[in-house]
Design a protein around this motif. Structure first.
Motif, PDB file in Angstrom:
ATOM      1  N   ALA A  50       0.828  -1.209   0.000  1.00  0.00           N
ATOM      2  CA  ALA A  50       0.000   0.000   0.000  1.00  0.00           C
ATOM      3  C   ALA A  50       0.865   1.263   0.000  1.00  0.00           C
ATOM      4  CB  ALA A  50      -0.925  -0.003   1.205  1.00  0.00           C
ATOM      5  N   CYS A  51       1.909   1.256   0.763  1.00  0.00           N
ATOM      6  CA  CYS A  51       2.815   2.405   0.799  1.00  0.00           C
ATOM      7  C   CYS A  51       3.549   2.551  -0.529  1.00  0.00           C
ATOM      8  CB  CYS A  51       3.809   2.247   1.938  1.00  0.00           C
ATOM      9  SG  CYS A  51       4.996   3.594   2.017  1.00  0.00           S
ATOM     10  N   PHE A  52       3.969   1.439  -1.110  1.00  0.00           N
ATOM     11  CA  PHE A  52       4.689   1.500  -2.375  1.00  0.00           C
ATOM     12  C   PHE A  52       3.804   1.996  -3.512  1.00  0.00           C
ATOM     13  CE2 PHE A  52       7.600  -1.975  -0.588  1.00  0.00           C
ATOM     14  CZ  PHE A  52       8.487  -1.030  -0.099  1.00  0.00           C
TER      15      PHE A  52
ATOM     16  N   ARG B 249      13.374   1.873  -3.660  1.00  0.00           N
ATOM     17  CA  ARG B 249      13.957   0.886  -2.749  1.00  0.00           C
ATOM     18  C   ARG B 249      15.010   1.542  -1.851  1.00  0.00           C
ATOM     19  NH1 ARG B 249      17.151  -4.408  -5.029  1.00  0.00           N
ATOM     20  NH2 ARG B 249      17.422  -5.462  -3.065  1.00  0.00           N
ATOM     21  N   ALA B 250      15.828   2.410  -2.430  1.00  0.00           N
ATOM     22  CA  ALA B 250      16.863   3.101  -1.655  1.00  0.00           C
ATOM     23  C   ALA B 250      16.248   4.094  -0.672  1.00  0.00           C
ATOM     24  CB  ALA B 250      17.829   3.818  -2.593  1.00  0.00           C
TER      25      ALA B 250
ATOM     26  N   LYS C  15      16.495  -5.776   2.399  1.00  0.00           N
ATOM     27  CA  LYS C  15      15.338  -6.226   3.178  1.00  0.00           C
ATOM     28  C   LYS C  15      14.033  -5.588   2.711  1.00  0.00           C
ATOM     29  CE  LYS C  15      17.675  -7.673   7.287  1.00  0.00           C
ATOM     30  NZ  LYS C  15      17.672  -7.728   8.735  1.00  0.00           N
ATOM     31  N   ILE C  16      14.098  -4.760   1.691  1.00  0.00           N
ATOM     32  CA  ILE C  16      12.884  -4.161   1.126  1.00  0.00           C
ATOM     33  C   ILE C  16      12.137  -5.238   0.356  1.00  0.00           C
ATOM     34  CG2 ILE C  16      12.012  -2.390  -0.449  1.00  0.00           C
ATOM     35  CD1 ILE C  16      13.213  -1.285   2.144  1.00  0.00           C
ATOM     36  N   ASP C  17      10.826  -5.297   0.512  1.00  0.00           N
ATOM     37  CA  ASP C  17       9.987  -6.311  -0.117  1.00  0.00           C
ATOM     38  C   ASP C  17       9.840  -6.012  -1.612  1.00  0.00           C
ATOM     39  OD1 ASP C  17       8.215  -8.294  -0.708  1.00  0.00           O
ATOM     40  OD2 ASP C  17       6.620  -7.572   0.610  1.00  0.00           O
TER      41      ASP C  17
ATOM     42  N   ASN D 288      11.431 -11.653 -10.053  1.00  0.00           N
ATOM     43  CA  ASN D 288      11.525 -13.034  -9.584  1.00  0.00           C
ATOM     44  C   ASN D 288      10.848 -13.956 -10.588  1.00  0.00           C
ATOM     45  OD1 ASN D 288      12.729 -12.070  -7.245  1.00  0.00           O
ATOM     46  ND2 ASN D 288      10.747 -11.674  -6.331  1.00  0.00           N
ATOM     47  N   LYS D 289      11.435 -14.116 -11.753  1.00  0.00           N
ATOM     48  CA  LYS D 289      10.834 -14.898 -12.829  1.00  0.00           C
ATOM     49  C   LYS D 289      11.001 -16.403 -12.637  1.00  0.00           C
ATOM     50  CE  LYS D 289      11.273 -11.417 -16.335  1.00  0.00           C
ATOM     51  NZ  LYS D 289      11.816 -11.065 -17.639  1.00  0.00           N
TER      52      LYS D 289
END
Length: 122
Positions: free
Chosen positions: A9-11, A81-82, A94-96, A117-118
């Motif tokens: 949700a935040c992303f 991510r950074a 550790k970021i999802d 992640n293929k």
């Protein structure tokens, strides 16, 4: 100030805010780069040290102009991510990523989805 969490949700909000910031900077005839994005988002908290930390984690230069997020999402993915890792004080790894990629697909439904992640097998 932005409240950042390590969830989908935040992303989604960050992806949408990135596009709004691009439009804002374009309307002001300013460069859409990492330094400007961080200055708009964090205001006085975006010191040179903070900007350097984000730039070094995403391995991009602060003044280089960024393409639109929906057209070339990869540099923006690394930027978000950074930012999340610096603000949360956790490791960059550790970021999802699955949540970050799903959030991109939700924020920009007509763009080609990010799928890092293929090699998942069931």
């Amino acid at each position: 100030m932005i409240d950042i969490e390590n969830n989908k949700a935040c992303f989604v909000q960050l992806w949408l805010r990135l596009e709004r910031t691009r439009h804002l900077l374009q309307a002001q005839c300013r460069r859409f780069c990492i330094r400007r994005v961080l200055k708009v988002w964090f205001g006085p908290r975006a010191t040179d040290g903070f900007i350097w930390e984000v730039c070094s984690r995403c391995q991009q230069e602060g003044w280089n102009e960024l393409p639109p997020p929906w057209l070339h999402p990869r540099p923006h993915r690394e930027l978000l991510r950074a930012i999340a890792s610096v603000v949360l004080g956790i490791s960059y790894y550790k970021i999802d990523l699955a949540a970050l990629d799903q959030a991109f697909s939700e924020a920009f439904p007509r763009a080609t989805p990010l799928n890092v992640n293929k090699k998942k097998r069931s």
